[in-house]
Design a protein around this motif. Structure first.
Motif, mmCIF file in Angstrom:
data_model
loop_
_atom_site.group_PDB
_atom_site.id
_atom_site.type_symbol
_atom_site.label_atom_id
_atom_site.label_comp_id
_atom_site.label_asym_id
_atom_site.label_seq_id
_atom_site.Cartn_x
_atom_site.Cartn_y
_atom_site.Cartn_z
ATOM 1 N N ASP A 94 0.837 -1.201 0.000
ATOM 2 C CA ASP A 94 0.000 0.000 0.000
ATOM 3 C C ASP A 94 0.871 1.250 0.000
ATOM 4 O O ASP A 94 1.188 1.805 1.049
ATOM 5 C CB ASP A 94 -0.905 0.019 1.238
ATOM 6 N N THR A 96 0.602 4.557 0.011
ATOM 7 C CA THR A 96 -0.449 5.562 0.197
ATOM 8 C C THR A 96 -0.006 6.948 -0.216
ATOM 9 O O THR A 96 -0.835 7.828 -0.472
ATOM 10 C CB THR A 96 -0.902 5.583 1.662
ATOM 11 N N THR A 101 5.016 3.860 2.592
ATOM 12 C CA THR A 101 4.381 2.616 2.171
ATOM 13 C C THR A 101 4.184 1.702 3.372
ATOM 14 O O THR A 101 5.032 1.642 4.264
ATOM 15 C CB THR A 101 5.247 1.875 1.134
ATOM 16 N N SER A 687 -3.419 2.684 -4.108
ATOM 17 C CA SER A 687 -3.953 2.259 -2.814
ATOM 18 C C SER A 687 -5.268 2.984 -2.581
ATOM 19 O O SER A 687 -5.466 4.094 -3.084
ATOM 20 C CB SER A 687 -2.969 2.584 -1.684
ATOM 21 N N LYS A 689 -6.311 2.925 0.827
ATOM 22 C CA LYS A 689 -6.303 2.751 2.280
ATOM 23 C C LYS A 689 -6.912 3.948 2.992
ATOM 24 O O LYS A 689 -7.463 3.822 4.085
ATOM 25 C CB LYS A 689 -4.870 2.526 2.757
#
Length: 709
Positions: A94, A96, A101, A687, A689
Motif C-alpha cells: 500500500d 499511500t 508505504t 492504494s 487505504k
C-alpha cells in the motif's frame, strides 16, 4: 531524551554466523582443511532462522515461506522492495503516498523487518525506497512470528539476506536506462583477501536518478555496502560491514489526490496528476554498522552473537491538500480544497544485540534440535516540527494545477514535537523433538519486556508492558516428499499509536492458527497449501487527524498534530497456494494464490482496502534451442477493493498488471536485456487505504547491459 547509543558499540560487539548450519560447519579434518571448509559453508550455505529459529528447510518449516532470490531480482528488474513485494505471494503493498508505504499479509500490517535473521520490530511504515541491490535473497515468512521477533504479529516477517563475499574473485557492472529518464548503475565486486580465501571482502554500489510518472516528482538514490568476513581461528568466524542508503525525492505527495466530489461522483483526472507543490521534498538517509561472530563450540553446537547500529535521518518540506469539512470539493466549480504546508526533521538511533545457542542432540534414538537466545533492542528518536508562517491557502479549482499555486512558505524555528525511547528485551527458545523418523513436534516461547518512554506534542505516549508468546507446531511426512504441518501461536503486538482519548492505544492480542501440506518434487520444486485463521483484538485502525480539542474545525486551525486510532476486533481466515521451483529444464515458476476473509466484531467486512483474492506469477523460460536467450513473464491480479469516505465509496475494480523481460548473452560475460512493466497500460489506484488516492505507474520500458568479469 537520552543521548544516542554510540556507533562504536556496534563495531565492538562480536556477532554471529547463525546463517550457516551447525552440521555444515563441523569437519573432523586437520586445522588447515577445516579453515577453508568452514568459510565456504558460511558463504555458500547461509540460512536464515526462518519462522521457528531452528535449522529447517522450507519443506520442513510448519509455516508458509516464499523466497525471491537475487537472480529473480536482476531478471525482472525488482530494484526496490516495493516492486519486489508486489510479486510476493500473499503480500499486499500500500503506497499511500509517493514516499510512504505499508505492507500487509493475511489482512494485517507487516511490522517486522529482519536483516540476516535479526530484526528491529519498531514500526510498519517505510519511508522512501529500500534498494534491493545488496540482498542475496528476500524471504517472506507468513503467519505468526513470535518466536523470531517476540511480537506475535499474525501477518508475517520480511527477512533480507545480505550478499556476502564469494570464494573466488568476481565482479559485475550493470547499466540501465528507460522510461521517465531513468538512469541506474550497479557495481558488485567480491575479492578474496588471503590466498586460501579464509578472508574476503565484497563491495556493492548503486546509483539511480529518475523522474516519475507523476507531475513534479523525481527521485535520486545512492547505495553503498561493504562487508568483510573471515576466520579468527579454526572454529571462530567474524564478519563486519557497513550499509549506506541516501534517498532524495522532490515533488512529493503528502496525502494524495482527492477522489470524489462532494456529490459522490468520481473526479476524472490524468494518471500523472499530483497535488504536490514543486518546492516539496522528502529526503531520508540510513547508515548501518553490523558485526557478527560465530563460535562452533563442537560438532553440533554453535554460539552466535550479533550487533546492528542504525542511524536514520528524515527531512521533509511537504504540502497537504484536504477538503473543507462539511463542504467538500464542488463538482461544478472545482473549489473547496485547502492547503496545509509542513516542515519536519526526524532522527532515530537504534541498536539491536542478539545472542543465541543452537544445535542438535541425540536422545531416545532420534536427533533433536534446540535453540535458546536473548536479545535487546533500543530505539531513540526525536522529531522537530517547523511551523509554517504562510501557505494555508484556499486552493484554486481542481484539477489543472501546475505545482506553483502556493509558493514555498516561510517556516518558524523548530520545536521538539516528539521524543520516543523504546526498549524491547526478550528471552526466546525453541525445541524440535523428533518423535519418529517422520513426525516432528516444535515447541517454543518468547518472553518480552517492552517499555516506551515518549511524548508527542505535549501528550505522553509512554507505556510499559510485558508478555509471552507460546508456539507449538508439527510436521508429519505422511508420504515420501509430502509433509502435513500445523502451527499455533499467541499474538502480542505493542502498538506505538494514540487512541481517540490521547492515551496510548495499547497492544493488540489474539491467536493465530495454520494447517497445511507441502509436496516436494524433483528440481527443488515445492507445492504449498495453507489454511490459516487469526483472531485479533484491539487492532489499530486509523480514525482521524486532530489537535486534541475535540472540535472538527473547518480550516487549517484544526492542526494535524496527532494521528488518532481506535482499536477493533478482527477475524481473518483464508487459504494460500504456492508453487515454486524448476518445473522443467527450461521453465522456472513462482506462483501463488491467496483467498482472504476479514470481518470485524459485528460480522461486517473489515479493512476493505485489502484485496480478498490475489494471484502472483513469476515465470522464466530459457529455451534449450537458444541457450543465449532467456525470457520472463510477471503477472499480478487482485479483486475489488474500496474505502468508504464521508462523500461516498472510493472504489478500485479488479485489475491485472502484466510485465516481462527478454535477455540475450552476447558473449560469456556480456548480456543485454529489455524489461517492460504494466505492458497493457492498466490504469488503477496505487492504494485506497485512505480517502485520497493517486494512480499507479503506467507502462514503463527499461534497457540494461550487464558485464560480469
Amino acid at each position: 531524551m537520552k543521548k544516542p547509543l554510540p556507533a562504536a558499540i556496534a563495531g565492538a560487539v562480536l556477532a554471529y554466523c547463525a546463517l550457516a548450519t551447525p552440521t555444515a560447519l563441523a569437519q573432523p579434518e586437520a586445522a588447515s582443511a577445516m579453515e577453508e571448509m568452514i568459510i565456504t559453508a558460511i558463504r555458500e550455505d547461509r540460512k536464515s532462522r526462518g519462522a521457528t529459529g531452528l535449522d529447517l528447510s522450507v519443506y520442513e518449516t510448519p509455516q508458509s515461506l516464499s523466497i525471491i532470490n537475487a537472480q529473480t531480482m536482476q531478471d525482472f528488474g525488482l530494484t526496490n522492495i516495493n516492486t519486489l513485494l508486489k510479486m510476493a505471494t500473499g503480500v499486499n503493498v500500500d503506497p499511500t503516498e509517493t514516499d510512504r508505504t505499508t505492507y500487509s499479509a493475511r489482512g494485517f500490517d507487516i511490522t517486522s523487518m529482519h536483516i540476516d535473521g535479526v530484526g528491529m520490530p519498531f514500526g510498519n511504515l517505510i519511508v522512501g525506497d529500500i534498494d534491493t541491490v545488496i540482498y542475496e535473497n528476500v524471504e517472506i515468512i507468513r503467519g505468526s512470528n513470535g518466536l523470531i521477533t517476540g511480537l506475535g504479529n499474525p501477518s508475517g516477517t520480511i527477512n533480507y539476506v545480505r550478499k556476502r563475499p564469494t570464494n573466488a574473485l568476481a565482479s559485475s557492472i550493470k547499466l540501465t536506462g528507460g522510461s521517465w529518464d531513468n538512469q541506474r548503475a550497479e557495481v558488485d565486486v567480491s575479492v578474496p583477501l588471503t590466498e586460501s580465501g579464509s578472508w574476503a571482502a565484497r563491495a556493492v554500489l548503486a546509483y539511480q536518478d529518475a523522474d516519475g510518472w507523476l507531475d513534479h516528482y523525481s527521485n535520486n538514490r545512492q547505495v553503498a555496502y561493504v562487508v568483510v568476513d573471515g576466520q579468527l581461528t579454526d572454529t571462530v568466524t567474524l564478519a563486519a560491514g557497513y550499509t549506506h542508503q541516501d534517498n532524495n525525492s522532490d515533488g512529493v505527495l503528502w496525502g494524495a489526490v482527492p477522489a470524489l466530489y462532494n456529490d459522490g461522483t468520481a473526479i476524472d483526472y490524468n494518471v500523472s496528476t499530483s497535488t504536490a507543490m514543486d518546492w516539496t521534498y522528502w529526503d531520508t538517509q540510513s547508515d548501518e554498522l553490523f558485526a557478527e561472530l560465530g563460535w562452533q563450540i563442537s560438532d553440533h553446537w554453535l554460539l552466535t552473537t550479533s550487533a546492528r547500529q542504525i542511524d536514520y535521518q528524515d527531512n521533509s518540506e511537504i504540502f497537504y491538500v484536504y477538503a473543507n469539512t462539511g463542504v467538500g470539493l464542488d463538482a461544478a466549480t472545482g473549489l473547496g480544497l485547502l492547503g496545509y504546508p509542513g516542515k519536519y526533521a526526524d532522527e532515530r538511533d537504534s541498536l539491536v544485540l542478539d545472542a543465541s545457542l543452537s544445535g542438535r542432540f541425540n536422545a531416545w534414538g532420534q536427533q533433536h534440535q534446540l535453540q535458546f537466545g536473548v536479545s535487546s533492542a533500543r530505539s531513540e528518536s526525536e522529531g522537530l516540527s517547523y511551523a509554517a508562517q504562510s501557505g494555508f491557502d484556499v486552493m484554486p479549482p481542481f484539477p489543472g494545477w501546475n505545482g506553483r499555486e502556493v509558493p514555498r512558505p516561510a517556516f518558524a524555528a523548530p520545536i521538539v514535537s516528539a521524543e520516543q525511547d523504546i526498549d524491547l528485551d526478550r528471552i526466546y527458545g525453541s525445541l524440535l523433538l523428533a518423535l519418529t523418523d517422520n513426525l516432528n513436534l516444535i515447541l517454543g516461547a518468547s518472553a518480552v519486556d517492552y517499555t516506551n518512554d515518549g511524548v508527542s506534542y505535549g501528550v505522553p505516549t509512554s507505556a510499559s508492558e510485558d508478555g509471552t508468546n507460546p508456539y507449538i507446531g508439527f510436521t508429519w511426512e505422511v508420504l515420501d516428499g509430502l509433509n502435513a504441518y500445523g502451527s499455533y501461536s499467541d499474538i502480542y503486538q505493542p502498538q506505538y499509536v494514540l487512541g481517540e482519548d490521547l492515551n496510548p492505544l495499547g497492544s493488540a492480542e489474539g491467536k493465530s492458527y495454520e494447517l497445511g501440506l507441502k509436496k516436494a518434487f524433483a528440481n527443488n520444486t515445492l507445492l504449498t497449501l495453507a489454511l490459516f485463521r487469526t483472531e485479533q483484538s484491539n487492532l489499530e485502525e486509523f480514525k482521524a487527524y486532530g489537535d486534541g480539542d475535540g472540535i472538527d474545525d473547518t480550516d487549517y486551525s484544526d492542526d494535524f498534530d496527532y494521528s488518532l486510532y481506535r482499536g477493533i476486533d478482527v477475524e481473518s481466515e483464508g487459504v494460500e497456494i504456492e508453487l515454486a521451483g524448476q518445473i522443467t529444464g527450461e521453465l522456472r515458476l513462482q506462483a501463488g494464490y491467496t483467498h482472504l476473509s476479514l470481518e470485524d466484531e459485528n460480522g461486517d467486512e473489515a479493512r476493505t482496502f485489502i484485496p480478498r483474492n490475489t494471484l502472483k506469477l513469476l515465470m522464466t523460460w530459457q529455451p534449450q534451442a537458444l541457450p543465449k536467450l532467456a525470457m520472463g513473464l510477471s503477472t499480478r491480479w487482485q479483486d475489488d477493493i474500496y474505502f468508504d469516505s464521508a462523500y461516498g465509496r472510493i472504489q478500485q475494480d479488479n485489475y491485472v498488471v502484466v510485465g516481462g523481460y527478454a535477455s540475450y548473452a552476447i558473449t560469456e560475460g556480456l548480456s543485454v536485456s529489455l524489461n517492460v512493466d504494466n505492458a497493457f497500460d492498466e490504469e488503477y489506484f496505487s492504494s485506497v487505504k485512505y480517502e485520497q488516492v493517486y494512480y499507479a505507474a503506467p507502462r514503463s520500458v527499461n534497457v540494461s547491459a550487464s558485464w560480469a568479469f
